[in-house]
Design a protein around this motif. Sequence first.
Motif, PDB file in Angstrom:
ATOM      1  N   ILE A  71       0.836  -1.211   0.000  1.00  0.00           N
ATOM      2  CA  ILE A  71       0.000   0.000   0.000  1.00  0.00           C
ATOM      3  C   ILE A  71       0.867   1.256   0.000  1.00  0.00           C
ATOM      4  N   ALA A  74       2.514   1.703  -3.399  1.00  0.00           N
ATOM      5  CA  ALA A  74       1.585   2.039  -4.483  1.00  0.00           C
ATOM      6  C   ALA A  74       1.117   3.487  -4.421  1.00  0.00           C
ATOM      7  N   ILE A  75       0.956   4.036  -3.219  1.00  0.00           N
ATOM      8  CA  ILE A  75       0.430   5.405  -3.095  1.00  0.00           C
ATOM      9  C   ILE A  75       1.551   6.440  -2.966  1.00  0.00           C
ATOM     10  N   ASP A  76       2.796   5.988  -2.980  1.00  0.00           N
ATOM     11  CA  ASP A  76       3.911   6.914  -2.812  1.00  0.00           C
ATOM     12  C   ASP A  76       4.175   7.647  -4.127  1.00  0.00           C
ATOM     13  N   THR A  77       3.839   8.921  -4.156  1.00  0.00           N
ATOM     14  CA  THR A  77       4.059   9.765  -5.337  1.00  0.00           C
ATOM     15  C   THR A  77       4.614  11.122  -4.903  1.00  0.00           C
ATOM     16  N   ASP A  91       6.158   8.473  -9.558  1.00  0.00           N
ATOM     17  CA  ASP A  91       5.722   7.420  -8.651  1.00  0.00           C
ATOM     18  C   ASP A  91       6.684   6.240  -8.765  1.00  0.00           C
TER      19      ASP A  91
END
Length: 209
Positions: A71, A74-77, A91
């Motif tokens: 998680i 995947a959300i690390d931007t 990302d």
Amino acid sequence: MEPPSSAGSPPPSTPPPPPSTNTASPSSPTANPPQSSARPAPFTVTCTAGLPVIALVLRLLTFVFLLISLIITAIDTVTYVDDFGLEIKVDFSDLYAYRYMLSTTVIGITYTLLQTAFAIFQVSTGKRFGGAALCYLDFYGDKVISYMLATGAAAGFGITVDFNRLLLKGTDASDFLNKANAAAGLLIVAFLFSAISSVFSSLALPKRA
């Protein structure tokens, strides 16, 4: 005077032959032992049960840490503005090391879910699904997945350290790398639980009986 005639007298009896000296007595060491008609026990393979409850707990812990790592990755931007005033969004898919780390995490989650289902079946029924064949799958599968998770975490740590040395701390890019570093840390913890699971799968290998 003539000796009496031997006619009508019975012939002298022949003495019985002496017993053969080649016959061994029952207690003689040269006597052939009686042949047993019993056949040797057949070769069987049994799969030891091991500690299914502990194995199930380790699978669940591995799955939890892998899921959290997935998680976060995947959300690390991060979005930054270049020299021309254009906003650029970055990302995990833009960096090969993070893509590899995410791939190993997904593979680890898939394998761990499968093994968790087998462990739940064993705890609830007391029987091992698949028998001896699955014991070998656990043994080799745990080894491969553990090494894969370790290499994924190492790739994530490596690129994060390199970028942190090149970028100024406190920037948006630094925050992006710190999150990726946290995901790699969770992945290394999942690797440790997976490595412990491989020890239990080694103990559960089939034994010859």
